[in-house]
Write an enzyme that holds these catalytic residues in place. Sequence first.
Site, mmCIF file in Angstrom:
data_model
loop_
_atom_site.group_PDB
_atom_site.id
_atom_site.type_symbol
_atom_site.label_atom_id
_atom_site.label_comp_id
_atom_site.label_asym_id
_atom_site.label_seq_id
_atom_site.Cartn_x
_atom_site.Cartn_y
_atom_site.Cartn_z
ATOM 1 N N HIS B 119 -56.146 9.503 -23.101
ATOM 2 C CA HIS B 119 -55.198 9.014 -22.090
ATOM 3 C C HIS B 119 -54.667 10.256 -21.354
ATOM 4 C CE1 HIS B 119 -51.345 7.365 -20.646
ATOM 5 N NE2 HIS B 119 -51.837 6.169 -20.835
ATOM 6 N N ASP B 196 -52.765 11.286 -31.338
ATOM 7 C CA ASP B 196 -52.149 10.303 -30.445
ATOM 8 C C ASP B 196 -52.446 8.923 -31.043
ATOM 9 O OD1 ASP B 196 -51.559 8.427 -28.561
ATOM 10 O OD2 ASP B 196 -52.627 9.405 -26.912
ATOM 11 N N GLN B 199 -52.247 3.701 -29.800
ATOM 12 C CA GLN B 199 -52.984 2.430 -29.939
ATOM 13 C C GLN B 199 -53.306 2.118 -31.389
ATOM 14 O OE1 GLN B 199 -53.068 0.441 -27.608
ATOM 15 N NE2 GLN B 199 -52.728 1.753 -25.827
ATOM 16 N N LYS B 222 -45.359 -0.474 -27.561
ATOM 17 C CA LYS B 222 -46.682 -1.054 -27.793
ATOM 18 C C LYS B 222 -46.751 -1.757 -29.143
ATOM 19 C CE LYS B 222 -49.019 2.607 -25.166
ATOM 20 N NZ LYS B 222 -49.408 1.989 -23.886
ATOM 21 N N CYS B 362 -55.247 5.085 -16.891
ATOM 22 C CA CYS B 362 -54.792 6.449 -17.203
ATOM 23 C C CYS B 362 -55.845 7.232 -17.977
ATOM 24 C CB CYS B 362 -53.478 6.454 -17.967
ATOM 25 S SG CYS B 362 -52.153 5.620 -17.135
HETATM 26 C C1 LIG Z 1 -53.819 6.227 -26.278
HETATM 27 C C2 LIG Z 1 -52.560 6.317 -25.479
HETATM 28 N N1 LIG Z 1 -51.877 7.467 -25.444
HETATM 29 C C3 LIG Z 1 -50.737 7.591 -24.772
HETATM 30 C C4 LIG Z 1 -50.194 6.553 -24.058
HETATM 31 C C5 LIG Z 1 -48.923 6.769 -23.301
HETATM 32 O O1 LIG Z 1 -47.910 6.013 -23.818
HETATM 33 P P1 LIG Z 1 -46.486 6.017 -23.112
HETATM 34 O O2 LIG Z 1 -46.710 5.532 -21.730
HETATM 35 O O3 LIG Z 1 -45.675 5.067 -23.930
HETATM 36 O O4 LIG Z 1 -45.972 7.403 -23.150
HETATM 37 C C6 LIG Z 1 -50.862 5.338 -24.050
HETATM 38 C C7 LIG Z 1 -50.315 4.191 -23.297
HETATM 39 O O5 LIG Z 1 -50.850 3.633 -22.399
HETATM 40 C C8 LIG Z 1 -52.074 5.219 -24.765
HETATM 41 O O6 LIG Z 1 -52.769 4.076 -24.770
#
Ligand SMILES: Cc1ncc(COP(=O)(O)O)c(C=O)c1O
Lengths: 118, 404
Positions: B119, B196, B199, B222, B362
């Site tokens: 992401h 990270d 998910q 999430k 993203c």
């Molecule tokens: C794998 C992953 N990392 C990071 C994020 C970023 O999360 P946040 O927007 O809550 O900071 C997301 C969310 O879309 C994600 O799916």
Amino acid sequence: MSIYQERILDHYKYPRNQGEIEKPDKKTAVHNPLCGDSIKMYAVFEKNKIKKISFIASGCVISKASASLLSEYAVKKSKEQLRKLDKAFIINMLGIELGPNRVKCALLALEALQKLLI
Amino acid sequence: MINVTKIKKDFPIFTFNPELIYLDSTATSLKPQLVIDKLNTYYQEYSANIYRGIYDISEKATEEFEKTREAVASFIHSYLSDEIIFTRNTTESINLIMYTLGDKIISKNDEIAVSIMEHHSNFVPWQVLAQRKSATLSIIDIDNNGQLVDISKTVTKKTKILSLTYISNVLGTINPIKKIIQQAKQINPEIIVIIDAAQAVPHIKVDVQDLNCDFLVFSSHKMLGPTGVGVLWGRKELLEHMNPFLYGGEMIETVSTKQTTYKTTPQKFEAGTPHIAGIIALREAIEYINAIGLKHIYLHEQTLVNYAIHFLEDSFKKKIQIFGPREMRSGIISFTLDKIHPHDIAQLLNDDHIAVRAGNHCAMPLHTRLHITASIRASFYLYNTTHDIDMLVKSLHKAIKIIG
Ligand SMILES: Cc1ncc(COP(=O)(O)O)c(C=O)c1O
């Protein structure tokens, strides 16, 4: 109401003025990296007016239909007239309601046209 | 087995939008009434600041706040609740590590490794740090299945940081994180590994001890919790040697006109008044998930995703391209259909009250790697049913008929 009305879909499936002009007075390309829509636009001028205009677009229904409709409108219009066109005009021309995210798709063709007029 | 009919009743959004088919939990999950009520209870009954007041409602707020820290710690199996730091979201958690630890340990010619499926929030901070320090950003590629290739081609003795997603938010790939961490630490025993888990934590059991990572980050929104709350888990010995991220109230020990000393972790990293209500309500979300059981949630999602893949492929044959592996994948499906722009598909599905995501989610480097600019993504959680997927397929047929 759905934005995919017959008139819009017709311009998407059978775009008017699609293609490349061989020796254009001016050509330009615009791109929306976020959704991958892109438009190339070509024009031939006669005095201050657009004599011929064409485009090649890849992207969504809205961006293509918008390019097709706008190209139809632009023929025989003067640069001054066309410079005045704005977001409200495009939305009115399409005749559909668009959320803030889709408005960008509709405006890509206008961005290309404005660049042709510079 | 989980009882979706019963579960859906816990989510008031379905009362307000009875026709809604929500297939975008990867972007953010829906919220159960209990979580919403918990937010309200704080504002209505004890909306005081934490740590500061020597009066009942402030004590109560502090206690509730700290109970969430403990609940989060036990949810991801951290021994110490001191290792849980509250942030705004995953993105802020990653930036915190980048600005404090990353800035300190990365110098010229060092290497930072990420993967092509990250992401943007786990890609851009490291790209920026690498550029700033004249270090190298190395990128672990994927194979044709959408799974990571062997990391030994990318991770070297010079790799100081490896920051990797547990589950891809586009491909759904569940990376073999534990094995990768083992391998990375064999290559360079000093390597710092950041996971990270945005998910992962909402969908599978995550155990930071078992994984043996150094940092793990995720977002409350999430996992049925409020927006505006993120978690950073880090090893205490590392956290103690890191500088603060933001300076100000709540994180200091003493301040004189010449010098300031800081509290220890976690307060050192929690400057300013946090999202107290949100953090308190996150505990309610964790308890809700625990009551149903992550195992059951996971199995339910597996049923849905397998059903969806088969149904979509049977229905659209060569017209559909589904990305990602067939095994070790979570309840996320990204696809393209019949050369129709994903935005048009999403818009037409919306006419049937189906919410999916369209775009690059993203993850532009990944989409470029897949040679596409955008895709459609449907994702599943505990409140989805096979009926939702039937409606999706039906609506996709309609889309092809209209603009295909
Ligand atoms: C794998 C992953 N990392 C990071 C994020 C970023 O999360 P946040 O927007 O809550 O900071 C997301 C969310 O879309 C994600 O799916």
